[in-house]
Design an enzyme around this catalytic site. Structure first.
Site, mmCIF file in Angstrom:
data_model
loop_
_atom_site.group_PDB
_atom_site.id
_atom_site.type_symbol
_atom_site.label_atom_id
_atom_site.label_comp_id
_atom_site.label_asym_id
_atom_site.label_seq_id
_atom_site.Cartn_x
_atom_site.Cartn_y
_atom_site.Cartn_z
ATOM 1 N N HIS A 122 -18.888 24.561 35.228
ATOM 2 C CA HIS A 122 -18.215 24.984 34.249
ATOM 3 C C HIS A 122 -18.678 26.418 35.186
ATOM 4 C CE1 HIS A 122 -15.147 27.051 31.706
ATOM 5 N NE2 HIS A 122 -15.959 28.034 30.715
ATOM 6 N N GLU A 123 -19.820 27.223 34.342
ATOM 7 C CA GLU A 123 -20.072 28.820 34.247
ATOM 8 C C GLU A 123 -20.778 28.515 35.510
ATOM 9 O OE1 GLU A 123 -20.301 30.373 32.272
ATOM 10 O OE2 GLU A 123 -20.326 28.969 30.492
ATOM 11 N N HIS A 126 -17.255 30.705 37.237
ATOM 12 C CA HIS A 126 -16.857 31.255 36.980
ATOM 13 C C HIS A 126 -17.257 32.341 37.892
ATOM 14 C CE1 HIS A 126 -14.814 31.283 33.134
ATOM 15 N NE2 HIS A 126 -15.433 30.675 32.700
ATOM 16 N N GLU A 184 -10.835 30.549 31.769
ATOM 17 C CA GLU A 184 -11.560 29.810 31.392
ATOM 18 C C GLU A 184 -11.031 28.469 31.872
ATOM 19 O OE1 GLU A 184 -13.628 29.185 29.458
ATOM 20 O OE2 GLU A 184 -15.340 31.512 29.887
#
Length: 264
Positions: A122-123, A126, A184
């Site tokens: 997920h990070e 980004h 997100e």
């Protein structure tokens, strides 16, 4: 032509020229160069390291193993630097320039390598989707006007210093700040695919966010303040699960079988 009109046209042209698309096809505003974002990421990471002690040993080896598998699947060309910080908050982040930070508190919530890969995927997503560039570009265009951007020849110039102040360098670790709900949700989708491509079981993402919900005791951590609710997040992941499972099975068939040993 009046100078204000010319300025407005110039600002509009700059904005249009700076539009790009995320990996999902969503349009975004990206006013900064990769070099500028990488420099911001480097400075933010250095500030974070000044604030918190780091952890080594088997814990660092474990996190490094998971992070390396995820970033290799990303094929971003970055040589990612990974640090584990002694902090009880269940947090992690990735920054432009190839930096990953994981707090020890996250390891109490992410119970295995697949759950940790959920967060790291997920990070990293980004970063790959240029969400930091989008966020600071929107903030800069809104709060300081495009005239500041036009005058900023570099981060060391007067205009650049204004931008650095706007971005909060020296406070709140610079660009390590909450993303929007849209970003997100996008990182959830991209991160799920990324962890699956790395050979981690995407079904663990559901367990991870259930653990997050239980750990937050009904109140989201500060770093999740603008995130979708845990229920919304889980629904979004479930909607993408069939595609992620196909990617996971393909990765395993291709020999991507990470075996990162969590410290006992």
């Amino acid at each position: 032509m009046h100078w204000k009109t010319r300025g407005a046209i110039g600002a509009l042209a700059l904005t249009l020229a700076a539009c790009s698309q995320t990996p999902t096809g969503r349009s975004q505003l990206t006013l900064f160069s990769d070099e500028e974002l990488d420099r911001m990421g480097e400075q933010s990471f250095a500030q974070y390291q000044q604030q918190l002690p780091t952890v080594g040993g088997q814990t660092a080896d474990y996190v490094q193993c998971v992070a390396q598998s995820v970033t290799q699947a990303a094929s971003s060309g970055e040589n990612w630097e990974v640090k584990i910080f002694k902090d009880d908050s269940a947090n992690a982040f990735a920054l432009p320039g190839g930096y990953i930070g994981v707090n020890t508190g996250l390891l109490k919530v992410a119970e295995n390598q697949d759950q940790l890969a959920t967060v790291l995927g997920h990070e990293v997503a980004h970063v790959l989707a240029q969400h930091a560039n989008e966020r600071v570009s929107t903030q800069a265009a809104t709060q300081t006007g495009l005239s500041v951007l036009q005058s900023a020849a570099g981060l060391d110039s007067q205009g650049g210093q204004q931008l650095m102040g706007l971005l909060g360098m020296g406070a709140e670790y610079g660009i390590i700040k909450p993303f929007s709900r849209t970003q997100e949700s996008e990182a959830d989708v991209l991160g799920l695919e990324l962890m699956a491509q790395a050979g981690f079981d995407p079904r663990a993402s559901i367990n991870l966010w259930q653990n997050m919900s239980a750990n937050s005791q009904g109140q989201p951590p500060v770093w999740m303040s603008t995130h979708p609710s845990d229920g919304q997040r889980i629904e979004g992941l479930q909607a993408q699960m069939d595609q992620a499972l196909a990617a996971y099975q393909q990765a395993r068939a291709n020999g991507r079988t990470p075996n990162c040993q969590r410290p006992s």
